[in-house]
Scaffold this active site. Structure first.
Site, PDB file in Angstrom:
ATOM      1  N   GLU A 139       0.737  -1.269   0.058  1.00 44.72           N
ATOM      2  CA  GLU A 139       0.059  -0.808  -0.026  1.00 44.72           C
ATOM      3  C   GLU A 139       1.020   1.630   0.199  1.00 44.72           C
ATOM      4  O   GLU A 139       1.928   1.027   0.890  1.00 44.72           O
ATOM      5  CB  GLU A 139      -0.952  -0.254   1.285  1.00 44.72           C
ATOM      6  CG  GLU A 139      -2.050   1.411   1.496  1.00 44.72           C
ATOM      7  CD  GLU A 139      -2.857   1.421   2.679  1.00 44.72           C
ATOM      8  OE1 GLU A 139      -2.283   0.230   3.658  1.00 44.72           O
ATOM      9  OE2 GLU A 139      -3.692   1.761   2.904  1.00 44.72           O
ATOM     10  N   LYS A 162      -9.428   2.429  -2.200  1.00 44.98           N
ATOM     11  CA  LYS A 162      -9.757   1.326  -1.067  1.00 44.98           C
ATOM     12  C   LYS A 162     -11.322   1.878  -0.039  1.00 44.98           C
ATOM     13  O   LYS A 162     -11.414   3.367  -0.773  1.00 44.98           O
ATOM     14  CB  LYS A 162      -8.424   1.861   0.039  1.00 44.98           C
ATOM     15  CG  LYS A 162      -8.995   1.253   1.537  1.00 44.98           C
ATOM     16  CD  LYS A 162      -7.654   1.408   2.721  1.00 44.98           C
ATOM     17  CE  LYS A 162      -7.456   0.735   3.170  1.00 44.98           C
ATOM     18  NZ  LYS A 162      -5.854   1.724   4.616  1.00 44.98           N
ATOM     19  N   CYS A 173      -5.452  -3.291   2.603  1.00 42.84           N
ATOM     20  CA  CYS A 173      -5.054  -3.345   3.670  1.00 42.84           C
ATOM     21  C   CYS A 173      -6.477  -3.577   4.808  1.00 42.84           C
ATOM     22  O   CYS A 173      -7.686  -4.774   4.676  1.00 42.84           O
ATOM     23  CB  CYS A 173      -5.044  -2.009   4.740  1.00 42.84           C
ATOM     24  SG  CYS A 173      -3.509  -2.250   5.638  1.00 42.84           S
TER      25      CYS A 173
END
Lengths: 550, 550
Positions: free
Chosen positions: A41, A113, A149
């Site tokens: 990331e 995300k 994540c």
């Protein structure tokens, strides 16, 4: 499909450094026959970039970096990198936290995300808009559900978000989950992470490829531990902890591979202390390397805190780069010098000595007209501590050292330290360790022979700022203090809950009052290497003028 | 309907203090025949409560407070108060930022904030879930569209959120908008706020009743300025700025009332400086009052920064509660003492003097063996500055003073100050004022006769840490420096943009490098009273180990 997992240590904002490292990895993976290379990331800029993200020029550099990396992608070799991307819509924040899929020399797909952590040390909704849609990435024989994540983390009983991106992605019939992450370490994190990934693997019945960052960015330490898990939630490949690593895997073999032997899955305080040790070493090394420093100085009091920090600094930076300064006063015990000398001798450390008595006495003399008729109190103790700080900072300034802070979490919590005195330093090394954990670490450092002299471990802790002073004159015993602090700080228990757990009401009230009254002091302390689930600093934000009666 | 607007100064977490104040206001409003009493956002607990919100016991206290206030509501008198409330759903954050509508002795309705500011000094998404629905409140002859602060602010061209709660509320045909707020001051904020409220009034063709907090909570200063606006966006009632206030209005008369004369609508630097002055006075007063302190000490260098802070502290706390300490060295000019004496004489201030030469010389002597053969450099300057800090902190400790920090924003920006020296203090008073604004404030303080001696204003700024030193030896002239800093910090311009605006590339590079290299120093500075749109501290978060090449 052959996939290269790239676990690297980035430097926030240092694009030249990061990109060179990433390009090298791509070239290596290509030579190894990889068809997909996966980075972590926000890999091009490092994590967390914080308010750099508010500078248009920073985002431009990120975009340029992605485009530069795209040129290494081919029709046979795709690359996944993390970077911020612009939100083209008028509504919402201006950026997404994105994963770029690169192939054929171009950016082919960008996914964002969905779940933005905004708690503890995380502030992602400060910068990013959550994704409003999900997309599968098709490459070679795989259909990839690519997430970032936190996207996989909303599987607890108390859900933090309104939906799970994997629920939507699962509808598109993916063959593989890839999660790119920048997931900071705490000493219980490795188990938690595997538990979360296992929940995803088993729920969606898909293998997972998880790529984390490694390395420290001031307070935050990323422990690596990238891994591959089969659809039953068994780890079949695991990368290094606390160092960079590279692994080539074949996605077709994940579900048939044997699960790897794993030293990490059994929780024990021994395991925790070894992790903490590695984390602190990495934390020191990266702070110095990324700030462009090489030499550390610290005050050696003869006590366990400074002994531990000295030993860690010597391990991290080399004995030739660390200077321990013994700064005795009239109240220093004889063993304060001899114990420090024994410590230095154990690890071939460099030490020096400056007596603070002349400076201390001159301060007292200068202040005498102001203090006429007032009794001695904590003021004189603070003057000693601050005299040491002035000497240490002078040594640091003149000779090119960075001062390391040696406060522990227990004393930081209750304000048992002198602001602008022993609370000084560029970096707090053990400020997230309770005193009891400091002792555990001392035992651990002695596992292969004496590093920390036995007398430092066994003698009663003392600030040595007045005759025969002991910590226990001012504070409850550390085993009690530390447990109350942990309940209050880590577990967020209320006063009544702590008392109900069997602690004396008066003692509890006194401890909590001390914690809360010292918020103003902690506000000015150096950054603290974070190893727990709730460290002072970034992850714990309390009002300074607030009235505290929780 | 008769509505009482209650503009109060709360103390974060001090429920007894806040509730007593609120109860008194309700009793007064009831006596005045009010049918609705309106308090500000999060009034029961104060704003911002930060991580207190993560303690279940804190939320319980908020709930109890609301229930206690509800008992004062009747069938004739309703009350609106701000408090957190629990999110009953499993999904999302555990809390809402809510407005409670109380009547008939009970909580009758709870509406939640839809738009959660999470930028600059705000972290609301750290704690709160946004509202997923909106509801009109019917009371007496009004249909109230009740919103909370940010809910009305998404009317700019670059929208921050996905929807506007007022768009939904407008569909239910409301007769009145009420917005409860905790909207922190900056010196341009009053105009901005009216512009935003006017956009809402005219767009929805509804009157607005706006209730803000007043008072300082460490860095954040709330300026009050609650108001009533008619549907044409004209202010018809305006409450005090920088002090508590109470106003009874009749909602039926809003649209026919005459707009009030308003000193605030013309932007000028004179107006800004007078606001800044009031904000800093309130900031000092509330810091001391809420921390339970009364006495301040500071170092008087003879320069303009310490002179200003001294004058402000005397105005805020009373001359008898402020001590100016002159701490001359061999490098101090004669006028450093005489100018400070003239200042003290102008405002009947208390001063004292301690010569730092004996301490400084003792430090040099103690360090001589370590520094053998090394030339003088900034180290010796820092020792002087730190010797002063030790003396000031000793005075503070022994005699019960709080040390005020006197750094300005220009020097904080470029790191022109000594950590643990002149950067010490419990509170930074002028740390959000560029040097040029400090001069403007000096002129303003002299508006009714000399407070700051003319010589302090006209002499060249100097740290007086070596012979004949001037700030301009080390730094660009302040008018240039301040403008470059403002472009970089407030306006987030890149290096190239600043150069394109006509500044020399070498000078710009040097300034930006200094700003970025000193992040580690600013990390340890005291809280700064925020008066600009972008202050160091809470609202500007930069990575310490980051490599800066924006």
């Amino acid at each position: 499909m052959k996939i290269a997992i790239i676990q690297q240590n980035y430097h926030i904002g240092n694009f030249a450094f990061n990109i060179q490292k990433m390009e090298k990895a791509i070239v290596r993976a290509q030579a190894d026959g990889a068809e997909l290379v996966v980075f972590a990331e926000l890999s091009v800029c490092g994590y967390p970039p914080l308010d750099f993200l508010e500078y248009a020029s920073f985002i431009e550099k990120c975009t340029n970096a992605v485009n530069q990396l795209a040129q290494l992608s081919t029709s046979e070799l795709a690359v996944i990198v993390g970077a911020p991307s612009a939100n083209p819509k008028i509504e919402g924040k201006n950026l997404f936290n994105s994963a770029f899929f690169l192939s054929h020399g171009q950016v082919k797909q960008v996914v964002h995300k969905s779940l933005l952590p905004n708690y503890d040390v995380f502030d992602e909704y400060r910068y990013f808009e959550p994704a409003s849609e999900t997309h599968i990435i098709k490459w070679k024989n795989e259909r990839i559900a690519l997430t970032i994540c936190e996207d996989l983390w909303d599987v607890e009983e108390d859900l933090l978000y309104q939906f799970r991106p994997m629920d939507t992605l699962a509808l598109a019939n993916p063959s593989l989950m890839i999660n790119i992450a920048a997931s900071p370490f705490n000493f219980k994190h490795a188990e938690k992470r595997k538990e979360i990934l296992k929940k995803n693997a088993t729920q969606y019945q898909l293998p997972i490829l998880y790529v984390n960052q490694v390395g420290a960015q001031t307070e935050l330490i990323f422990d690596g531990g990238s891994l591959v898990m089969n659809k039953n939630g068994e780890v079949v490949t695991e990368l290094n902890y606390f160092s960079e690593d590279y692994r080539l895997i074949n996605s077709e073999h994940i579900n048939t591979a044997k699960s790897v032997k794993n030293d990490w899955i059994h929780q024990s305080s021994d395991l925790y202390v070894s992790r903490i040790h590695q984390a602190l070493i990495l934390g020191i090394q990266d702070y110095f390397a990324k700030m462009g420093f090489s030499k550390a100085i610290l005050g050696l009091s003869g006590g366990i805190d400074s002994a531990i920090v000295y030993a860690l600094a010597v391990e991290a930076l080399g004995a030739e780069n660390v200077l321990g300064a013994m700064l005795p006063s009239a109240f220093s015990s004889n063993h304060s010098i001899s114990d420090s000398e024994a410590l230095a001798s154990n690890i071939n450390g460099r030490i020096t000595q400056i007596d603070i008595e002349p400076v201390f006495q001159t301060f007292l003399k200068s202040l005498q007209p102001q203090f006429e008729g007032k009794p001695n109190d904590v003021t004189e103790e603070n003057i000693q501590s601050r005299s040491r700080a002035v000497l240490l900072m002078a040594m640091a300034n003149k000779l090119g050292y960075i001062l390391l802070n040696t406060s522990n979490k227990s004393e930081a919590a209750v304000g048992y330290g002198t602001l602008y005195g022993d609370m000084c330093g560029g970096l707090s090394v053990i400020g997230d360790l309770y005193k009891i954990q400091v002792y555990q670490l001392a035992q651990y450092l002695n596992r292969n022979g004496e590093v920390i002299p036995e007398n430092i471990i066994t003698k009663a802790p003392s600030a040595e700022l007045r005759p025969n002073q002991k910590d226990s004159d001012s504070l409850p015993e550390y085993d009690l203090l530390d447990r109350v602090l942990e309940m209050y700080i880590e577990e967020k228990s209320s006063r009544n809950q702590i008392i109900a757990a069997g602690f004396d009401a008066q003692v509890v009230d006194r401890i909590l009052r001390l914690v809360n009254q010292n918020e103003w002091k902690r506000f000015q302390t150096p950054p603290i290497l974070r190893v727990s689930t709730k460290a002072f600093g970034l992850g714990r934000r309390m009002p300074i003028v607030g009235r505290y009666d929780i």
